[in-house]
Design an enzyme around this catalytic site. Structure first.
Site, PDB file in Angstrom:
ATOM      1  N   ASP A   1     -10.249   1.415  -0.568  1.00 58.92           N
ATOM      2  CA  ASP A   1      -9.618   0.827   0.656  1.00 58.92           C
ATOM      3  C   ASP A   1     -10.714   0.198   1.743  1.00 58.92           C
ATOM      4  OD1 ASP A   1      -6.985  -0.001   0.300  1.00 58.92           O
ATOM      5  OD2 ASP A   1      -6.227   1.796   1.545  1.00 58.92           O
TER       6      ASP A   1
ATOM      7  N   ASP B   1       0.786  -1.311  -0.004  1.00 60.89           N
ATOM      8  CA  ASP B   1      -0.147   0.028  -0.010  1.00 60.89           C
ATOM      9  C   ASP B   1       0.852   1.199   0.040  1.00 60.89           C
ATOM     10  OD1 ASP B   1      -2.720  -1.506   1.002  1.00 60.89           O
ATOM     11  OD2 ASP B   1      -1.078  -2.263   1.854  1.00 60.89           O
TER      12      ASP B   1
ATOM     13  N   HIS C   1     -15.402  10.939  10.393  1.00 59.90           N
ATOM     14  CA  HIS C   1     -14.715  10.144  11.551  1.00 59.90           C
ATOM     15  C   HIS C   1     -14.697   8.334  11.469  1.00 59.90           C
ATOM     16  CE1 HIS C   1     -14.692   9.196  16.130  1.00 59.90           C
ATOM     17  NE2 HIS C   1     -13.981  10.186  16.002  1.00 59.90           N
TER      18      HIS C   1
ATOM     19  N   ASN D   1      -3.365  -3.871  -1.450  1.00 53.37           N
ATOM     20  CA  ASN D   1      -3.937  -4.040  -2.711  1.00 53.37           C
ATOM     21  C   ASN D   1      -3.387  -3.075  -3.544  1.00 53.37           C
ATOM     22  OD1 ASN D   1      -4.634  -1.986  -0.881  1.00 53.37           O
ATOM     23  ND2 ASN D   1      -6.937  -1.963  -1.598  1.00 53.37           N
TER      24      ASN D   1
ATOM     25  N   ASP E   1      -7.624   0.430  30.209  1.00 56.21           N
ATOM     26  CA  ASP E   1      -7.145  -1.045  30.034  1.00 56.21           C
ATOM     27  C   ASP E   1      -5.795  -1.029  29.199  1.00 56.21           C
ATOM     28  OD1 ASP E   1      -9.023  -2.414  31.472  1.00 56.21           O
ATOM     29  OD2 ASP E   1     -10.525  -1.663  29.958  1.00 56.21           O
TER      30      ASP E   1
ATOM     31  N   ASP F   1     -20.040   4.532  14.741  1.00 55.63           N
ATOM     32  CA  ASP F   1     -19.745   5.809  14.516  1.00 55.63           C
ATOM     33  C   ASP F   1     -20.481   6.507  13.683  1.00 55.63           C
ATOM     34  OD1 ASP F   1     -17.301   7.859  13.786  1.00 55.63           O
ATOM     35  OD2 ASP F   1     -16.584   6.434  15.143  1.00 55.63           O
TER      36      ASP F   1
ATOM     37  N   SER G   1      -9.951   8.434  19.596  1.00 56.13           N
ATOM     38  CA  SER G   1     -10.551   7.851  18.389  1.00 56.13           C
ATOM     39  C   SER G   1     -10.020   6.973  17.500  1.00 56.13           C
ATOM     40  CB  SER G   1     -11.384   9.060  17.599  1.00 56.13           C
ATOM     41  OG  SER G   1     -12.400   9.549  18.420  1.00 56.13           O
TER      42      SER G   1
END
Ligand SMILES: [Ca+2]
Ligand SMILES: [Ca+2]
Ligand SMILES: [Ca+2]
Length: 569
Positions: A173, A131, A202, A216, A331, A164, A357
């Site tokens: 893609d 890529d 987003h 690809n 975490d 989202d 995000s």
């Protein structure tokens, strides 16, 4: 069985034509050494006869040189799988009972060969996708993705839901990987007309970070190469704002409709409702629920969602991103500064964004890779492996770093170390199948697959097959737990050798009469795994060996459990 006999005949032929074996062979036993992960025997060798022209140039008579070349050819022909006319090289099989070093020593001793060397199995140490924007994605080497991809690249068995602002559906893609989604703001599935196209940008970015179509020759790479992406749109506002209930509703719909990894890159993580939905996803749907820690640099130490993976953001130096929240609720951390991924303004759009995000879908991609690396893993196990494989950051012990920063390579290695591959099919090829099923042998629980010999053959042959997802086999173990009900029965284990295209025996012993786990760990493990598919096949054979014929059929085999372990180098 048949090819084995034929190969045994070849061994005799070679030994006879090449003279003394024993002492000479042991002298050359270490001619070639395997280095796991660097070069390993394939069971095949490359032999090149001395060339007629070279021998003449060195002073040999033409007729002698031609006769030497013909003799070399005669020696290798019985073992030849392929002759390469351009280079006059022979790809030859190492006969059963011989070895690479021994065969080379014997052939070279004839004086008719220029070289005889193993057709080594060699490995790339890391895998770079094609890529074009991969070089801008610093976060992928940071989480050891190129090294991990040499072990496993992901597959379509795992679907990641991106809850989202929607996803650009015709993005070059992403488009090939999309599965039908859901609009949780309207509670309408995409199949029923619910809109899931991206109205903000987003969501498209998060989807590409987790799982962009990789290798690809377009755009970017994802953490995994070919997962399925489920677009869940939780808002109809171009600003992207969504209610908590629409976000958790979308996550539950995704889990109910086949997604086992669910990524939500929104604020609001402290709400109790997030934990409740995480518990549902983890225990009722066998999945994992990830939620962003938020970009307000807040100390989140007043709550801890035990069933939600809360993700903070790090930078290129593994420092906490200045904006990232932190604290005991965290975490894991994942890269979240300057993350290049797919964007929504056109079908070929890409952008660099920063935030927790971006870190959250990166961690979701790691979780999906661990999950796909072994189909037997539960959601809770995936979570444990994700945490335990993190790179520890900050002070040891509880701190605002959680378990540390995600590490894809370590996650895969831990996954393969912890979980066997179970049989996916079985057959009783000699004898009568008298009890149990495939499920019986997938669990070690004292419930048995039983088979009994049938006149006139006092023998039981069980065949099992499975599939590993690992691309570089360092160690292969086959395990059989069980016994026979009578005495005088031998047990042998055979593994299918894909290079020789035949079952080869790897163990023979007296069959246990009380439950016992028999473990075989063959040398040259790569030959027992079929490269493109990871297929593995094993036979377990029980055979009555005594001369007292009256007992030849009065026993049965009882198999409690069968499993393979494949470990990376
Ligand atoms: Ca791509
Ligand atoms: Ca948690
Ligand atoms: Ca069992």
């Amino acid at each position: 069985m048949k090819p084995l006999h034929r190969r045994a005949f070849f061994v005799a032929l070679i030994f006879a034509s090449l003279g003394p074996g024993g002492a000479e062979a042991s002298q050359f036993r270490e001619l070639f050494r395997e280095q796991p992960g660097v070069q390993e025997f394939s069971g095949q060798m490359i032999a090149r006869p001395k060339q007629v022209g070279d021998m003449v140039a060195e002073g040999a008579r033409l007729d002698v040189a031609a006769a030497t070349h013909a003799a070399a050819r005669r020696q290798v022909l019985p073992l030849t799988r392929e002759h390469v006319p351009q280079t006059d090289e022979y790809l030859i099989a190492v006969p059963f009972g011989s070895s690479e070093s021994r065969l080379a020593a014997q052939l070279m001793a004839s004086g008719a060969f220029e070289y005889v060397e193993p057709d080594w199995i060699v490995y790339p140490t890391f895998t770079t996708p094609n890529d074009p924007r991969y070089s801008q994605q610093w976060h992928l080497p940071k989480i050891r993705a190129p090294w991990a991809w040499s072990l496993f690249k992901g597959n379509d068995t795992v679907t990641i839901a991106i809850v989202d602002t929607g996803v650009r559906l015709d993005h070059e893609d992403l488009q090939p990987l999309l599965v039908p989604g859901y609009n949780s703001a309207n509670r309408v599935s995409q199949a029923n007309g619910g809109l899931v196209n991206d109205i903000n940008g987003h969501g498209t970015h998060c989807a590409g970070t987790a799982a962009a179509y990789t290798n690809n020759a377009r755009g970017v790479a994802g953490v995994g190469w070919n997962f399925r992406i489920m677009p869940i749109r939780a808002t109809n506002s171009t600003g992207g704002s969504a209610s908590l209930s629409n976000l958790t509703n979308g996550a539950r719909w995704a889990a109910d409709n086949g997604a086992r990894v669910i990524s939500t890159s929104y604020s609001g993580v402290s709400s109790s409702s997030v934990q409740t939905t995480g518990n549902y996803i983890k225990y009722q749907r066998n999945g994992i629920y990830l939620w962003a820690a938020g970009n307000s640099n807040s100390n989140l130490s007043t709550f801890d969602h035990v069933d939600v993976t809360v993700v903070g953001a790090t930078d290129q130096n593994d420092a906490k991103a200045s904006f990232s929240s932190y604290g005991l609720a965290l975490d894991v951390f994942a890269p979240g500064v300057g993350i290049v991924a797919t964007y929504y303004r056109s079908s070929t759009d890409y952008a660099s964004l920063s935030g927790t995000s971006m870190a959250t879908p990166c961690a979701a991609g790691v979780a999906a890779m661990i999950m796909a690396s072994n189909p037997a893993l539960t959601g809770a196990q995936v979570e444990t492996l994700l945490y335990q494989s993190c790179v520890d950051l900050g002070a040891p012990g509880p701190s605002y770093w959680g378990w540390g920063r995600v590490n894809l390579e370590a996650g895969l290695r831990l996954s393969y170390q912890n979980h066997p591959f179970l049989p996916e099919g079985f057959g009783v090829t000699t004898g009568t199948h008298s009890g149990g099923s495939l499920n019986t042998v997938r669990v070690a629980n004292g419930q048995y697959l039983t088979a009994t010999p049938t006149i006139p053959n006092p023998k039981v042959t069980l065949e099992f097959n499975s599939t590993t997802t690992l691309q570089q086999i360092g160690t292969l173990r086959f395990k059989h737990r069980g016994r026979v009900t009578g005495t005088g029965v031998s047990m042998s284990v055979w593994l299918f050798d894909y290079v020789a295209n035949a079952y080869v025996p790897v163990l023979t012993q007296g069959a246990p009469t009380i439950d016992q786990e028999v473990v075989v760990q063959p040398a040259n493990p790569a030959r027992f795994v079929h490269g493109p598919t990871g297929s593995m096949k094993a036979q377990v054979m029980f055979e009555y060996t005594l001369r007292v014929r009256s007992h030849a059929y009065s026993w049965s085999s009882m198999t409690d459990h069968v499993a393979w372990e494949t470990l990376p180098q």
